[in-house]
Design an enzyme around this catalytic site. Structure first.
Site, PDB file in Angstrom:
ATOM      1  N   GLU A 163      -6.947   5.195   0.811  1.00 56.21           N
ATOM      2  CA  GLU A 163      -6.853   3.822   0.284  1.00 56.21           C
ATOM      3  C   GLU A 163      -7.505   2.832   1.246  1.00 56.21           C
ATOM      4  OE1 GLU A 163      -2.833   2.897  -0.884  1.00 56.21           O
ATOM      5  OE2 GLU A 163      -3.078   3.972  -2.762  1.00 56.21           O
ATOM      6  N   GLU A 320      -2.898   9.560  -6.860  1.00 53.98           N
ATOM      7  CA  GLU A 320      -1.481   9.259  -6.601  1.00 53.98           C
ATOM      8  C   GLU A 320      -0.906   8.466  -7.760  1.00 53.98           C
ATOM      9  OE1 GLU A 320      -0.711   6.930  -3.127  1.00 53.98           O
ATOM     10  OE2 GLU A 320      -2.138   8.031  -1.901  1.00 53.98           O
TER      11      GLU A 320
HETATM   12  C1  GLA Z   1      -0.137   4.390  -1.180  1.00 50.65           C
HETATM   13  C2  GLA Z   1      -0.514   5.376  -0.097  1.00 50.65           C
HETATM   14  C3  GLA Z   1       0.456   6.497   0.065  1.00 50.65           C
HETATM   15  C4  GLA Z   1       1.872   5.999  -0.099  1.00 50.65           C
HETATM   16  C5  GLA Z   1       2.019   5.339  -1.437  1.00 50.65           C
HETATM   17  C6  GLA Z   1       3.429   4.898  -1.726  1.00 50.65           C
HETATM   18  O1  GLA Z   1      -0.656   4.652  -2.399  1.00 50.65           O
HETATM   19  O2  GLA Z   1      -1.805   5.917  -0.261  1.00 50.65           O
HETATM   20  O3  GLA Z   1       0.286   7.065   1.340  1.00 50.65           O
HETATM   21  O4  GLA Z   1       2.152   5.087   0.916  1.00 50.65           O
HETATM   22  O5  GLA Z   1       1.210   4.198  -1.433  1.00 50.65           O
HETATM   23  O6  GLA Z   1       3.528   4.328  -3.002  1.00 50.65           O
END
Ligand code: GLA
Length: 680
Positions: A163, A320
């Site tokens: 991210e 995710e």
């Molecule tokens: C982000 C991060 C993850 C985690 C999620 C929790 O998407 O990439 O590592 O912290 O949030 O929702």
């Protein structure tokens, strides 16, 4: 350049690489657990039908224990064990969270906030995108991992960082200042051009030397808007440069392994221009956390649809989402029964070919211990894990044939523009209440309410091929875009745009002579003044419904312009709220001078879809209650039907045969059914 469809190279499945299948799995953080737990992990992954995990995302401190000390033993073992279990690995470059030894030795990698505070370690992503020291260390780690695991049979893809920009998009450090100047020199060439673009004649801001230029650090009053906008563009590019640096190194060492990074396509990631990012990865990957409010379902659909737009309709990777609650809101609601499946299948409906979660096993310690996972604290004897196993079965069995199919383009599109999004949500505009994402989502919801499929297409994407295009708040319009919009309507397209569109060029300079400058002739109207409305005030329209947030004092100037609705009250009573101009080639160009209420928007869109000959593919009773998304492969279409209501819906009079659920049957709230429809 961005008009082209980005290159696409999907994950390299270790076993039977040509067999299409869905990716299913999670971020896997085994370093949080003793080795005994790993054995149970592998057993449960098999039970759940996991096919891929993202490994090593936050493992830097565990892999590189000091400047010259490395510990790969645990990762070696896990790579082997996962491979033996038939699970592919999306291996992270592990560079997202620098370890304490690194930031202690090199505090100069730590970002600096807007007000000049150091962003200290103790959480994650505490690094400056422009730090040469950080870059050197990150590339060293990337190289070490690529050389060690590049030929490992489990390796299916590279996951660059994590991210990018989630917490470190804006860094105001001296490194950033130097890189910003270099970026500006490339953009403008000389100071005269920069002074002109930034309008520095205003407030005595004229620059005579490049070294006088700074990032827009906390200042006395409103910052220079073009400087501010350029800084968002630069900050985006600085992260892109980091992505490219890791990617290029990986490609040199392992040219056969695809590279991706997880985007955050959602309602608050405004300043990362993912249209451009999509061209830098081998396949698009996204993270999405559903809003647990009344617009959550539709917002998820919107985000998945836009992600598909970024991927230009090709399969993409949901890297995710959550099985249930997250941990980072003031109150973290658990998902209702059925929602885990619904959310996953909605992403699939819009082209995801991999459905993964954060994370595999819920942490016992650390900041995310109350974030849900595939294996919750309660263990496998839990509703969440049973749902996880059932979803795995669905993907592996019932829906297997859908893998690899692409989205079937709709005939209507909502055009999405990251540049305009940035430009309309700044200080010193007529109103600070403008919400670009909400406006785009509301138009999309109106299509959903009418049961008409619409694609979300980035402004740099191929929207010219659609019969009907809604481009809300298309505010920042460089000359080439104005030409393109004009050509679209001239060739018979039906264009809808809204208040505060066509207002400025790429430097954020206002088009003179009346708004909406870039589209004045096309729309055949002229606006002398913007009149935003105070919060909570709505003005009735004479055709029903109302407008709020914004009004404009518009005059019809063109021939063939019809006023479809007028203000029914207030100082602009009788003035146009909605106009439509007929264009000789058969197209139309419409404009609304206000933010329409749901009722007014519905009536208007019904009219325009009718003009454009774009209708619903759903039987009448299902329109609005059910969202239809269609994927297509040779000889077949896959119809995904998702219930948008809190009641059961009866699916009747639909083509095809059910792959899940049953046609003619009851689709419960949050239910999603998938039909296979033969096509010659
Ligand atoms: C982000 C991060 C993850 C985690 C999620 C929790 O998407 O990439 O590592 O912290 O949030 O929702």
């Amino acid at each position: 350049m961005t008009h082209e469809r980005p290159a696409h190279r999907w994950i390299r499945w270790p076993n039977d690489p040509d067999r299409p299948r869905f990716g299913y799995g999670a971020d896997y953080n085994p370093e949080q657990w003793p080795r005994e737990v790993w054995e149970e992990d592998l057993r449960l992954m098999e039970e759940a039908g996991v096919t891929i995990v993202s490994l090593g995302i936050f493992s830097w401190a565990r892999i590189q224990t000091g400047p010259d000390t490395w510990d790969f033993s645990w990762l070696d073992e896990l790579m082997d064990r996962l491979h033996e279990s038939g699970i592919a690995v999306d291996l992270a470059t592990a560079t997202t969270s620098p370890p304490p030894w690194l930031v202690t030795a090199h505090p100069e990698v730590l970002p600096v906030s807007h007000s000049g505070r150091t962003v200290w370690p103790g959480s994650r992503q505490h690094w400056r995108p422009t730090s040469p020291v950080f870059r050197e260390h990150a590339l060293r780690l990337t190289r070490a991992l690529a050389e060690r695991y590049g030929r490992h049979p489990a390796l299916a893809a590279w996951h660059v960082s994590n991210e990018l920009g989630c917490h470190n998009l804006y860094d105001y450090s001296d490194d950033a200042a130097a890189a910003f100047r270099a970026w500006l020199r490339r953009r403008y060439g000389d100071l005269d051009t920069l002074n002109e673009a930034w309008g520095t004649a205003f407030w005595s801001q004229h620059y005579t030397d490049w070294n006088q230029i700074l990032p827009p650090r906390a200042a006395a009053f409103i910052p220079n808007p073009t400087q501010d906008l350029d800084f968002t563009r630069f900050s985006n590019d600085a992260l892109l440069e980091h992505l490219r640096a890791e990617r290029d190194l990986l490609r040199r060492i392992t040219p056969e392994i695809p590279v991706t990074t997880n985007f955050m396509v959602n309602h608050h990631t405004r300043d990362l221009d993912y249209v451009r990012w999509a061209h830098e990865v081998d396949f698009v990957a996204n993270d999405h956390y559903v809003r647990l409010d009344e617009t959550g379902r539709d917002e998820l659909s919107f985000s998945a649809n836009l992600t598909s737009g970024l991927a230009r309709g090709r399969p993409w990777f949901l890297m995710e989402h959550s099985t249930s609650a997250v941990n980072w809101k003031p109150v973290n609601l658990a998902k209702r029964e059925g929602q885990l499946h619904r959310d996953s299948l909605l992403h699939l409906a819009h082209g995801a070919d991999a459905v993964c979660f954060f994370q595999w096993r819920q942490s016992r310690a650390g900041a995310e211990k109350y974030h849900s996972a595939m294996v919750p604290h309660a263990g496998p004897d839990s509703r969440v894990f049973r749902d996880v196993v059932e979803l795995g079965r669905l993907l592996r069995e019932d829906l297997a044939e859908v893998a690899g199919s692409e989205r079937l383009p709709a005939r209507a599109a909502v055009v999405f523009d990251y540049q305009s999004w940035r430009a309309v949500e700044r200080p010193s505009l007529p109103s600070e209440e403008i919400d670009y994402h909400r406006e785009a989502l509301e138009w999309y919801q109106t299509f959903l309410d009418l049961g008409i499929r619409a694609d979300i297409v980035p402004v740099d994407g191929g929207w010219d091929e659609y019969d009907l295009v809604v481009a809300p708040l298309l505010h920042m319009v460089p000359g080439h875009l104005a030409d393109r919009v004009n050509r679209y309507a001239d060739r018979g397209g039906h264009l809808v745009t809204t208040y505060f569109s066509g207002t400025v060029d790429a430097d954020d300079h206002v088009y003179l002579g009346g708004h909406p400058g870039a589209f004045r002739d096309l729309l055949g109207i002229r606006v002398e003044e913007f009149s935003p409305l105070p919060e909570g005030v709505a003005v009735p329209l004479d055709t029903g419904g109302s407008g709020d947030l914004w009004t404009e004092e518009a005059t019809v100037t063109g021939r063939d312009v019809q006023t479809l609705a007028r203000y029914g009250d207030g100082p602009l009573r009788g003035r146009p709220a909605l106009t439509l101009r007929r264009i000789p080639g058969g197209g139309t160009a419409s404009y609304t001078t206000t933010r329409l209420s749901a009722r007014a928007r519905r009536g208007f869109l019904l009219r325009i879809t009718d003009e454009a000959g774009v209708g619903s593919e759903l039987p009448e009773p299902l329109r609005g209650c059910v969202e239809l998304a269609v994927r297509t492969a040779e000889g077949a279409e896959y119809w995904f039907l998702s219930n948008r209501t809190d009641e059961g819906v009866v699916l009747a009079d639909l083509p095809g045969t059910p792959l899940t659920g049953t046609a003619g049957a009851h689709l419960p709230p949050d239910g999603v059914a998938v039909l296979r429809v033969e096509r010659p």
